[in-house]
Design a protein around this motif. Structure first.
Motif, PDB file in Angstrom:
ATOM      1  N   GLN A   1      59.177  23.304  93.156  1.00 46.66           N
ATOM      2  CA  GLN A   1      59.236  24.584  92.449  1.00 46.66           C
ATOM      3  C   GLN A   1      59.521  24.300  90.978  1.00 46.66           C
ATOM      4  O   GLN A   1      60.431  23.537  90.647  1.00 46.66           O
ATOM      5  CB  GLN A   1      60.290  25.511  93.014  1.00 46.66           C
ATOM      6  CG  GLN A   1      60.194  26.876  92.352  1.00 46.66           C
ATOM      7  CD  GLN A   1      61.144  27.887  92.906  1.00 46.66           C
ATOM      8  OE1 GLN A   1      62.336  27.637  92.982  1.00 46.66           O
ATOM      9  NE2 GLN A   1      60.609  29.039  93.285  1.00 46.66           N
ATOM     10  N   MET A   2      58.697  24.877  90.135  1.00 47.56           N
ATOM     11  CA  MET A   2      58.836  24.694  88.693  1.00 47.56           C
ATOM     12  C   MET A   2      58.683  26.032  87.999  1.00 47.56           C
ATOM     13  O   MET A   2      58.213  27.002  88.583  1.00 47.56           O
ATOM     14  CB  MET A   2      57.798  23.698  88.178  1.00 47.56           C
ATOM     15  CG  MET A   2      57.960  22.299  88.712  1.00 47.56           C
ATOM     16  SD  MET A   2      56.891  21.167  87.830  1.00 47.56           S
ATOM     17  CE  MET A   2      57.434  19.628  88.502  1.00 47.56           C
ATOM     18  N   GLU A   3      59.076  26.041  86.737  1.00 48.78           N
ATOM     19  CA  GLU A   3      58.955  27.238  85.914  1.00 48.78           C
ATOM     20  C   GLU A   3      57.854  27.010  84.894  1.00 48.78           C
ATOM     21  O   GLU A   3      57.803  25.972  84.237  1.00 48.78           O
ATOM     22  CB  GLU A   3      60.290  27.479  85.206  1.00 48.78           C
ATOM     23  CG  GLU A   3      60.307  28.698  84.334  1.00 48.78           C
ATOM     24  CD  GLU A   3      61.664  28.903  83.680  1.00 48.78           C
ATOM     25  OE1 GLU A   3      61.693  29.561  82.632  1.00 48.78           O
ATOM     26  OE2 GLU A   3      62.676  28.398  84.200  1.00 48.78           O
ATOM     27  N   TYR A   4      56.939  27.996  84.781  1.00 50.47           N
ATOM     28  CA  TYR A   4      55.878  27.904  83.779  1.00 50.47           C
ATOM     29  C   TYR A   4      56.491  28.166  82.406  1.00 50.47           C
ATOM     30  O   TYR A   4      57.172  29.163  82.199  1.00 50.47           O
ATOM     31  CB  TYR A   4      54.776  28.925  84.076  1.00 50.47           C
ATOM     32  CG  TYR A   4      53.760  29.037  82.967  1.00 50.47           C
ATOM     33  CD1 TYR A   4      52.984  27.946  82.597  1.00 50.47           C
ATOM     34  CD2 TYR A   4      53.588  30.222  82.278  1.00 50.47           C
ATOM     35  CE1 TYR A   4      52.055  28.041  81.575  1.00 50.47           C
ATOM     36  CE2 TYR A   4      52.666  30.335  81.256  1.00 50.47           C
ATOM     37  CZ  TYR A   4      51.902  29.240  80.919  1.00 50.47           C
ATOM     38  OH  TYR A   4      50.992  29.335  79.892  1.00 50.47           O
ATOM     39  N   LEU A   5      56.246  27.231  81.469  1.00 50.74           N
ATOM     40  CA  LEU A   5      56.824  27.373  80.130  1.00 50.74           C
ATOM     41  C   LEU A   5      55.835  27.956  79.126  1.00 50.74           C
ATOM     42  O   LEU A   5      56.071  29.011  78.551  1.00 50.74           O
ATOM     43  CB  LEU A   5      57.336  26.018  79.626  1.00 50.74           C
ATOM     44  CG  LEU A   5      58.484  25.393  80.410  1.00 50.74           C
ATOM     45  CD1 LEU A   5      58.860  24.046  79.820  1.00 50.74           C
ATOM     46  CD2 LEU A   5      59.679  26.321  80.439  1.00 50.74           C
ATOM     47  N   TYR A   6      54.707  27.252  78.894  1.00 48.95           N
ATOM     48  CA  TYR A   6      53.770  27.708  77.872  1.00 48.95           C
ATOM     49  C   TYR A   6      52.421  27.014  78.018  1.00 48.95           C
ATOM     50  O   TYR A   6      52.285  26.020  78.730  1.00 48.95           O
ATOM     51  CB  TYR A   6      54.319  27.450  76.462  1.00 48.95           C
ATOM     52  CG  TYR A   6      54.611  25.990  76.178  1.00 48.95           C
ATOM     53  CD1 TYR A   6      53.635  25.152  75.645  1.00 48.95           C
ATOM     54  CD2 TYR A   6      55.860  25.437  76.451  1.00 48.95           C
ATOM     55  CE1 TYR A   6      53.895  23.808  75.400  1.00 48.95           C
ATOM     56  CE2 TYR A   6      56.134  24.105  76.208  1.00 48.95           C
ATOM     57  CZ  TYR A   6      55.139  23.301  75.675  1.00 48.95           C
ATOM     58  OH  TYR A   6      55.394  21.971  75.437  1.00 48.95           O
TER      59      TYR A   6
ATOM     60  N   LYS B   1      58.194  31.444  88.241  1.00 46.84           N
ATOM     61  CA  LYS B   1      58.474  30.324  89.142  1.00 46.84           C
ATOM     62  C   LYS B   1      57.273  30.131  90.058  1.00 46.84           C
ATOM     63  O   LYS B   1      56.815  31.076  90.710  1.00 46.84           O
ATOM     64  CB  LYS B   1      59.717  30.612  90.000  1.00 46.84           C
ATOM     65  CG  LYS B   1      60.934  31.021  89.202  1.00 46.84           C
ATOM     66  CD  LYS B   1      61.781  29.849  88.813  1.00 46.84           C
ATOM     67  CE  LYS B   1      63.103  30.218  88.198  1.00 46.84           C
ATOM     68  NZ  LYS B   1      63.096  30.913  86.962  1.00 46.84           N
ATOM     69  N   VAL B   2      56.740  28.902  90.095  1.00 42.93           N
ATOM     70  CA  VAL B   2      55.572  28.571  90.910  1.00 42.93           C
ATOM     71  C   VAL B   2      55.828  27.247  91.631  1.00 42.93           C
ATOM     72  O   VAL B   2      56.739  26.501  91.267  1.00 42.93           O
ATOM     73  CB  VAL B   2      54.293  28.446  90.044  1.00 42.93           C
ATOM     74  CG1 VAL B   2      53.939  29.761  89.385  1.00 42.93           C
ATOM     75  CG2 VAL B   2      54.430  27.356  89.001  1.00 42.93           C
TER      76      VAL B   2
END
Length: 187
Positions: free
Chosen positions: A69-74, A110-111
């Protein structure tokens, strides 16, 4: 290790050092000789399709894939940057590996990012995301011309069909599996 008897649609294997997913599978038993297993596989890194025929007894290595699980930043150019929430490690993914997921990404979403080794090769989105409508045609109340939907552009640039009562600035829920309007967000 997998054998050819384990082959089925959706199975992920390593072939020539790359991860492949089986997208079609056919079993044939000729009158004489060994059974034949015809497969169609897609390379999970570059998307190429591979047709191969195997005989019974052959083996395959399972694909060593990891989902985090990660967070999209930019987005920068054609690169999408994600950050692991535990290690704060950042991973960059090319636009062609994103597929349709790029239409629904908002900063801080979160993806689940699929990794092959240390290379990001895919993104699994939540089933529903809320996006704001930034452009759509106005609807004249009482217009019964038969149009039960109209085009709308959301903040990511994605264009979809929405009911006529949706206006600019409204928050809507979109089903990421098919890219269609689901509901209007209340409040």
């Amino acid at each position: 290790m997998y054998t050819v008897a384990d082959l089925k649609k959706g199975l992920k294997i390593t072939l020539d050092g790359d991860p492949y997913i089986v997208i079609a599978f056919d079993f044939t038993k000729p009158g004489k000789g060994q059974a034949l297993y015809r497969t169609k596989m897609r390379n999970m890194i570059n998307g190429t399709i591979l047709d191969r025929t195997y005989r019974s007894g052959e083996t395959f290595e399972p694909a060593s894939l990891e989902e985090r699980q990660m967070e999209y930043l930019y987005k920068e150019g054609t690169h999408y940057t994600f950050m692991d929430q535990q290690t704060y490690e950042q991973v960059v993914m090319e636009e062609e590996a994103m597929g349709d997921a790029k239409n629904f990404l908002l900063e801080n979403l979160k993806v689940d990012v699929m990794l092959f080794g240390e290379k990001a090769i895919g993104v699994a989105l939540p089933n529903f995301v809320n996006l704001r409508v930034i452009q759509t045609e106005t609807w004249a109340k009482g217009d019964t011309s038969g149009n039960d939907s109209k085009p709308a552009t959301v903040e990511t640039g994605y264009v979809l069909r929405v009911p006529p009562f949706i206006d600019e600035g409204e928050l809507i829920t979109i089903d990421t599996r098919n890219g269609e309007y689901s509901t209007r967000v209340k409040g």
